[in-house]
Design a protein around this motif. Sequence first.
Motif, PDB file in Angstrom:
ATOM      1  N   CYS A  21       0.841  -1.179   0.000  1.00  0.00           N
ATOM      2  CA  CYS A  21       0.000   0.000   0.000  1.00  0.00           C
ATOM      3  C   CYS A  21       0.884   1.239   0.000  1.00  0.00           C
ATOM      4  O   CYS A  21       1.974   1.233   0.555  1.00  0.00           O
ATOM      5  N   LYS A  29      -8.008   1.697  -4.685  1.00  0.00           N
ATOM      6  CA  LYS A  29      -7.282   1.032  -5.765  1.00  0.00           C
ATOM      7  C   LYS A  29      -7.766  -0.407  -5.921  1.00  0.00           C
ATOM      8  O   LYS A  29      -8.427  -0.964  -5.053  1.00  0.00           O
ATOM      9  N   GLU A  97      -0.843  -2.360  -7.735  1.00  0.00           N
ATOM     10  CA  GLU A  97      -2.046  -1.655  -7.327  1.00  0.00           C
ATOM     11  C   GLU A  97      -2.288  -0.502  -8.294  1.00  0.00           C
ATOM     12  O   GLU A  97      -1.364   0.261  -8.610  1.00  0.00           O
ATOM     13  N   ILE A  98      -3.538  -0.384  -8.760  1.00  0.00           N
ATOM     14  CA  ILE A  98      -3.854   0.577  -9.811  1.00  0.00           C
ATOM     15  C   ILE A  98      -5.083   1.379  -9.419  1.00  0.00           C
ATOM     16  O   ILE A  98      -6.043   0.833  -8.853  1.00  0.00           O
ATOM     17  N   ALA A  99      -5.047   2.676  -9.735  1.00  0.00           N
ATOM     18  CA  ALA A  99      -6.208   3.533  -9.500  1.00  0.00           C
ATOM     19  C   ALA A  99      -7.402   3.033 -10.292  1.00  0.00           C
ATOM     20  O   ALA A  99      -7.254   2.417 -11.357  1.00  0.00           O
ATOM     21  N   ALA A 144     -12.756  -0.938  -6.413  1.00  0.00           N
ATOM     22  CA  ALA A 144     -11.921  -0.788  -5.220  1.00  0.00           C
ATOM     23  C   ALA A 144     -11.845  -2.079  -4.408  1.00  0.00           C
ATOM     24  O   ALA A 144     -12.857  -2.756  -4.199  1.00  0.00           O
TER      25      ALA A 144
END
Length: 265
Positions: A21, A29, A97-99, A144
């Motif tokens: 994170c 994310k 991790e991607i928006a 999310a």
Amino acid sequence: MVKSRIVLLVISLFSFWAWSCTPDDPSPKALVNVFLVDAPASWDSVIVELEGVELEIIAANRAGQLESIVIPYELADKKVDVSQLVAGVSLPIGRKEIALGTLTGIKLRLGTSHQLFQGEKGYSLPVPNQETEFPANISLELQAGISYDIYVDLDLERSIQVFKSSPLELSFQPQIAAFSTIDQGQIQGILSPTTLSPVIYAIQGSDSLSTQINGSGTFLFRLNPGTYTLFFDPKDERYAPTTRSGISVEKGKVTTLERITFSTN
């Protein structure tokens, strides 16, 4: 040696990667895990130089702007025997991790040094114009807190062209497809005799996918929901091909077939 390399790669990658994170970025994310699989050809071994993947995403907070996100293949040894990635075996390329947004495309990023082996003899696999990026379309809404498994399927049967048989001269133009397992189902089964190197085709309308068996005769397809015909080609004239029709694939479910044994001619 090749099989042990694949096992070590899988163990090393899962040991190396962890869900991380970013403390200074509290925005929601999704986690994207990318794997390599193979739609194999009738070659003993195909070694490719793997660099990673590039994702194309329309971020939800960027008003339709297209962004590119690179996920590198982190291991120092980039040489991967993709012809071993059958019967449910996959190679983890990387994770990130991607928006939140919409995943619209993916590019497989390769190096320039590839080889094919038939028996103990190796042959160079040159790529026209030394291309290193190979795209595929995919459409996936990232939400999310959800972990998504994305598979990049390298179709060796369509990717390798033989220009000359004696001596053998080849060309390599990688053909890939990309899919997520969220909306797919599976067909799996076992073929006998296990000493053969058959090709299995999953056919729906004018489209088809192919795969092979592993050392125990097991095969596996990941497919969109629908009804399929499986055609089993023994690739050995001593045995007769066979077909199974009307096989249903349901989202999130595994369809397991009874053992299939080739009949002799």
